[in-house]
Design a protein around this motif. Structure first.
Motif, PDB file in Angstrom:
ATOM      1  N   THR A  37      35.598  34.477  40.411  1.00 32.61           N
ATOM      2  CA  THR A  37      35.635  35.598  41.346  1.00 32.61           C
ATOM      3  C   THR A  37      37.052  35.812  41.873  1.00 32.61           C
ATOM      4  O   THR A  37      37.878  34.887  41.887  1.00 32.61           O
TER       5      THR A  37
ATOM      6  N   ASP B  95      37.765  36.249  44.938  1.00 34.03           N
ATOM      7  CA  ASP B  95      37.878  35.450  46.161  1.00 34.03           C
ATOM      8  C   ASP B  95      38.339  34.025  45.847  1.00 34.03           C
ATOM      9  O   ASP B  95      39.173  33.448  46.564  1.00 34.03           O
ATOM     10  N   LEU B  96      37.796  33.451  44.761  1.00 33.76           N
ATOM     11  CA  LEU B  96      38.190  32.098  44.377  1.00 33.76           C
ATOM     12  C   LEU B  96      39.648  32.077  43.929  1.00 33.76           C
ATOM     13  O   LEU B  96      40.410  31.169  44.294  1.00 33.76           O
TER      14      LEU B  96
ATOM     15  N   ASN C  61      42.003  34.090  44.895  1.00 35.37           N
ATOM     16  CA  ASN C  61      42.839  34.267  46.101  1.00 35.37           C
ATOM     17  C   ASN C  61      42.928  32.985  46.918  1.00 35.37           C
ATOM     18  O   ASN C  61      43.984  32.644  47.464  1.00 35.37           O
ATOM     19  N   GLU C  62      41.799  32.278  46.993  1.00 32.57           N
ATOM     20  CA  GLU C  62      41.770  31.017  47.744  1.00 32.57           C
ATOM     21  C   GLU C  62      42.758  30.016  47.155  1.00 32.57           C
ATOM     22  O   GLU C  62      43.508  29.349  47.891  1.00 32.57           O
TER      23      GLU C  62
END
Length: 370
Positions: A285, A287-288, A290-291
């Protein structure tokens, strides 16, 4: 008696007790602040700058290699961005006499251990001169068979022990490699004979597309060392100082006759598994991504060095330009290599060529001479 038996059968408590031993080693946080002074390795200012130089250089090498692959000027390529701390800080803890047995993503370690860059490019193309390793460069070619290098590393390490060499064999695999039988066999053999080996499992969370949580019930990969009777440690693989400290300690143990160590580095590959059609957006994802980008090893280490007055934008620009120039020259030299012939492959494969191949060799030799 019944009470003791019940306690022995309480496997959940036993497992929890094992997992509790494997806390993640971190020295630098994401802001480049030292959070574990006690674990800080003894590195001079020059060494810290050199490690950063190598990390920046390798990030540029990765970017250029991807471009060259897309242009058709390289063959097989596995991106490395995001794993610089895991790869380069571990290699930085080695000595020239140590032996590296890499996986296919671990070409940067070979280059910094002495393999000429143009030969790394030739290896990517499948050219036989790519791994015509220079004398005194203690490396093997990148292993394509997942996990096989763990068994080889155990053998190389045992050979070192028998010769009385104060050196180690270090090998790398990804989290997917820890699901292979060779992973366990190599560690078990090295552990049984106290061979001077360092086993690194680079946990970049996805074995191609399979999440690590779906390939193992282990809370950590480091705890897999328990079965082999050897130490295991989990390290923040985006923290170059933590990776260096763990590898340096493992090397000291090994050359002092205390046997091998398994190091799990928690890291992340920003690009695809390889450039052969993998699409990470299908299994990762945004989000992952970006994390983990917030944990970037270059950003973290840059902040640390800048606070010490050891790094600047000017220094980094110089490294980037030097890397670009080196890569340009290396690809030119790779382009100038003689075209690979069938007879080349036949002649270097066998020390004593079988009679049926000798016949074929003569046929091809005659064709090539026309």
């Amino acid at each position: 008696m019944a009470s003791n038996t019940k306690e022995q059968l309480d496997v959940k408590k036993q497992l929890a007790a094992v997992e509790e031993q494997f806390q993640t080693l971190q020295i630098l946080n994401e802001e480049g602040d030292v959070v574990n002074e006690a674990a800080m390795p003894e590195l001079s200012d020059d060494q810290l700058q050199e490690l950063m130089r190598r990390m920046v250089y390798t990030r540029i090498l990765d970017q250029r290699s991807i471009s060259l692959n897309r242009q058709g000027r390289l063959g097989f390529y596995a991106p490395t961005a995001g794993q610089e701390a895991s790869q380069l800080a571990s290699q930085f803890a080695l000595e020239k006499e140590d032996f590296i047995l890499p996986g296919y993503r671990d070409v940067p370690q070979l280059v910094w251990h002495g393999l000429p860059l143009y030969q790394a490019f030739l290896w990517s193309r499948g050219h036989y001169q790519g791994m015509n390793i220079p004398e005194g460069v203690n490396v093997l070619h990148p292993q394509i068979i997942i996990g096989a290098q763990y068994v080889q590393a155990a053998g190389v390490a045992l050979g070192m022990k028998k010769r009385g060499a104060k050196a180690v064999a270090i090998t790398y695999t990804g989290d997917g490699g820890t699901s292979q039988g060779d992973f366990y066999e190599g560690m078990n053999f090295a552990g049984a004979f106290k061979a001077p080996a360092i086993f690194i499992a680079q946990n970049n969370r996805f074995a191609i597309s399979t999440p690590v949580e779906k390939q193992s019930a282990s809370k950590t990969l480091a705890q897999k060392a328990v079965a082999a009777g050897i130490p295991g440690i989990q390290v923040d693989g985006m923290d170059p100082l933590a990776v260096y400290a763990a590898t340096h300690q493992a090397r000291e143990r090994a050359i002092n006759g205390e046997g091998p160590t398994l190091i799990e580095t928690l890291t992340y590959r920003y690009g695809p598994h390889t450039m052969a059609g993998d699409d990470p957006t299908r299994y990762r994802t945004a989000d992952l991504d970006n994390e983990w980008e917030k944990k970037d090893p270059l950003v973290r280490f840059r902040k640390f060095l800048e606070k010490k007055g050891l790094w600047s934008e000017e220094k980094e620009s110089e490294v980037i330009e030097a890397a670009k120039e080196d890569i340009k020259e290396a690809i030119k030299k790779a382009d100038a290599a003689p075209k690979q012939k069938v007879t080349d492959l036949m002649s270097i494969t066998y020390s004593d060529m079988p009679y049926n191949l000798k016949e074929q060799y003569e046929i091809y030799k005659a064709k090539e001479s026309k």
